[in-house]
Scaffold this motif. Sequence first.
Motif, PDB file in Angstrom:
ATOM      1  N   GLY A 205       0.810  -1.217   0.000  1.00  0.00           N
ATOM      2  CA  GLY A 205       0.000   0.000   0.000  1.00  0.00           C
ATOM      3  C   GLY A 205       0.840   1.262   0.000  1.00  0.00           C
ATOM      4  O   GLY A 205       0.405   2.315  -0.470  1.00  0.00           O
ATOM      5  N   LEU A 209       0.708   5.751  -2.161  1.00  0.00           N
ATOM      6  CA  LEU A 209       0.475   6.924  -1.324  1.00  0.00           C
ATOM      7  C   LEU A 209       1.364   8.087  -1.770  1.00  0.00           C
ATOM      8  O   LEU A 209       2.213   8.558  -1.010  1.00  0.00           O
ATOM      9  N   ARG A 217       6.969   7.263   4.463  1.00  0.00           N
ATOM     10  CA  ARG A 217       6.831   5.983   3.774  1.00  0.00           C
ATOM     11  C   ARG A 217       8.053   5.103   4.022  1.00  0.00           C
ATOM     12  O   ARG A 217       7.941   3.907   4.245  1.00  0.00           O
ATOM     13  N   ARG A 540      -3.650   2.440   9.493  1.00  0.00           N
ATOM     14  CA  ARG A 540      -3.761   1.792   8.180  1.00  0.00           C
ATOM     15  C   ARG A 540      -4.219   0.342   8.349  1.00  0.00           C
ATOM     16  O   ARG A 540      -5.044  -0.150   7.585  1.00  0.00           O
ATOM     17  N   LYS A 544      -7.906  -1.378   7.014  1.00  0.00           N
ATOM     18  CA  LYS A 544      -8.028  -2.578   6.169  1.00  0.00           C
ATOM     19  C   LYS A 544      -8.917  -3.625   6.850  1.00  0.00           C
ATOM     20  O   LYS A 544      -9.691  -4.324   6.191  1.00  0.00           O
ATOM     21  N   SER A 555      -9.186   1.288   0.801  1.00  0.00           N
ATOM     22  CA  SER A 555      -8.143   0.528   1.493  1.00  0.00           C
ATOM     23  C   SER A 555      -7.130   1.364   2.258  1.00  0.00           C
ATOM     24  O   SER A 555      -6.436   0.847   3.126  1.00  0.00           O
ATOM     25  N   GLU A 556      -7.000   2.636   1.900  1.00  0.00           N
ATOM     26  CA  GLU A 556      -6.044   3.485   2.603  1.00  0.00           C
ATOM     27  C   GLU A 556      -6.801   4.655   3.237  1.00  0.00           C
ATOM     28  O   GLU A 556      -7.583   5.320   2.561  1.00  0.00           O
ATOM     29  N   THR A 559      -5.348  10.081   2.316  1.00  0.00           N
ATOM     30  CA  THR A 559      -4.851  10.295   0.966  1.00  0.00           C
ATOM     31  C   THR A 559      -3.620  11.182   0.955  1.00  0.00           C
ATOM     32  O   THR A 559      -2.636  10.888   0.304  1.00  0.00           O
TER      33      THR A 559
END
Length: 815
Positions: A205, A209, A217, A540, A544, A555-556, A559
């Motif tokens: 995922g 992003l 990340r 997160r 899910k 799913s996330e 944003t």
Amino acid sequence: MEKPYSPLTLEPEVQAFWQQHQSFAANENTGKPKFYCLSMLPYPSGQLHMGHVRNYTIGDVISRLQRMLGKEVLQPMGWDAFGLPAENAALQNKVAPSEWTQKNIANMRTQLQRLGFAYDWSREIATCDPSYYRWEQWLFVQLFKQDLVYRKEALVNWDPVDHTVLANEQVIEGRGWRSSALVEQKMISQWFFKISAYADELLQGLENLPGWPEQVRTMQYNWIGRSVGAEVHFPVIDKDLLLTVYTTRADTLYGVTYLSIAPQHPLALQAAEKNPAIAEFIEHCKTGNIAEAARAKMEKLGMPSGFYARNPLTNEKLPIWIANYVVMDYGSGAVMAVPAHDERDHEFAQKYHLPMKEVIAAKDHDYQQSAYTDYGAVINSAEFDGLTSAEAKSAITKALEKLELGIEKIQYRLRDWGVSRQRYWGTPIPIIYCDKCGAVPVPEKDLPVILPQNIKLTAPNSPLPQLSEFVNVKCPKCGGAGRRETDTFDTFVESSWYFTRYTCPDQTTQMLDERANYWLPVDQYIGGIEHAVLHLLYARFFYKVLRDQGLVNTSEPFTRLLTQGMVLKDGAKMSKSKGNTVDPQQLIEQYGADTVRLFMMFAAPPEQSLEWSDAGVEGAHRYLKRLWKLAQTYLEHPTTHALDIASLNVEQKSVWQQIHQTIQKVTDDYTRRQTFNTAIASMMELTNTLIAFANQSSDNDRALQRQGLETLLLLISPIAPHVSHFLWKELGHTSPIIDAAWPQVEPAALETSTLTWIIQVNGKMRAQLTLSIALTDAEIEEAVLAQANVKKFITDKTIKKIIIVPKKLVNIVVI
Ligand code: ANZ
Ligand code: ZN
């Protein structure tokens, strides 16, 4: 007489207007595109600090901007209300945690309202409210049924004097924060969320992003820590037993000189049975913080277990050591030690005089001095010699697979999430234990399990196990005697899903309803970088899980993510412990909320740290006074005359142009770049221009003045919403500025008033000519033909035609 700028009377009036009109109530039925803007919810410590003010100002500016851009905005606020400080305060001040928390919430809510944040207060959530946590308990029960939560023994920090479990932050240099006793590690049964089942998806995922900072990340990527390695089985000598290790360096199998196991490893416990010295050593390893970061720094300690094993490929006899640097809950709790190529093993081998064997070629490296941890060409490894590390990894793993003594394995650093806390002030875990039926979830009809309120704490441990009316309940399955679970959830559980509940906080029959899918995902999330891993990863994960329960359809959850920088004073983080805080409340009382907000947004771009400056606050205040004065000056001779663009003179045209350049720049800075400071700088420039232009008197002058002033108010209104609301009304608008549309750039205004033409004669450039854009083609031809150098090349010639390439070039064709 000119009215002075008095924010202290003006701001509460504006706030009362918003409240009276429910201006920020979010509505699902407007047909407008939605925008969900969320700032991380605060812990109700009692007082807002500057970090909060910065975070929430950024969120509010984005929310107000999006509203003016035509979106239906949801901006909620709530309280992360469970947790340790309430218990500490309860002990110190002899006040129930619930009471302390409610009082703090009331205080901080007033402070937030005084800052003018555009929250939909009808959606406020406090996580300690049973109407909130009942759905957390409900979800836990669903996950229990689906095997996504389970119970197992795990280590906790145990204070042997206070007889209580300690949170990691309550262990100070290996000792309990109150008792100063050496903290022990203790195994107790705890509940776990199976986040590992989502490890791959959480990793994948991250690729989708693009609106997240790269740094965040990367941190999540490393935290999940996917590694591809091998499980290798070492036959234990004189025992019908294999010792399994996990390694990412199968290429170094020929360099293994000993094996090490965690003190909690079954083989270590077996060795301890016959050897009191080993038992004592294992006991000793139990002290200290269980936190991985704290343990990594500890001195390496070990003892031989007395057992030996054989290298599955070479048959070499290897001693098995018990070592404090091996952790039980990663891989298999056992390591094949390669001191020549691993730093921890190297340090350990040096200390205990264990042999080292080099199996990766390294030029100019003394492996007796330090481990060579890079990849390279394999040596001293029989038929594998000469292979690269990568080749040897797979060749050695294959050889092991043939012997059924090894297999490739993917391993995640991410562990399942232990959520049991042996604390009072938290969400009760909805489980009842029965001797006959085991752990039984509380039936849905009996939810919520309400935390007993108004408990005065007298000792540092949780009072729940002693509350017999809470503990003693019937088993929901067999009706026999049961005992209620007395642990509560880690407070990260509440903050993992609160943002979904804001979409339907009044829903009493289910956790979420269709409004969740209207608002989610959050379009813009704003919070501190310190939440880059735990909170954002758990959120997160929960999202899910909610998706798989059919409760959300994306799913996330977030944003776009903005991580705001720290607020510094004299270069150091502003914090209570450093004693360098500035109280937001005091500043608001002195200058008003708009000044504080403007300073926050002007002092630095949101992601960078912000250095506190009293002069900066003064400067922000002065600017608002200038804006005020500009408006008052205009209001002495206001006009309703419409701006007549066709008749603008040169000076007017340049002001008009600057107004629209400012709109263009501010819009780009606010939305794409998210650099509010440079937006403010250009607004300040426009203000200066308008002040210099203020004493003009024609109708068109004043119409232009009005356009400039209105533009400024619109542009600054997300940042300084009170003064702009007030002045907007004074300019005669009947609907409030929050409902005004974002100003539009007039393309004509951005066009410059002249153009430079290239002039050719028969395709050769002969001149350049700067002309007014207002000229007709005939006027352009006339001007070109009058140009001296052009004249030179066309005298005595016949003009066949004149080609005009618009805005660029004029070519005169002559023969
Ligand atoms: C032999 C070896 C040789 C290793 C070498 C490293 C370098 P990551 O990449 O994080 O997955 N390890 C395995 N289980 C462990 C445990 N329970 N406690 C402490 N250490 C453990 O780390 C995998 C490496 O960490 C494994 O690869 C193992 O050491 C160690 F030159 O095996 B290695
Ligand atoms: Zn039962």
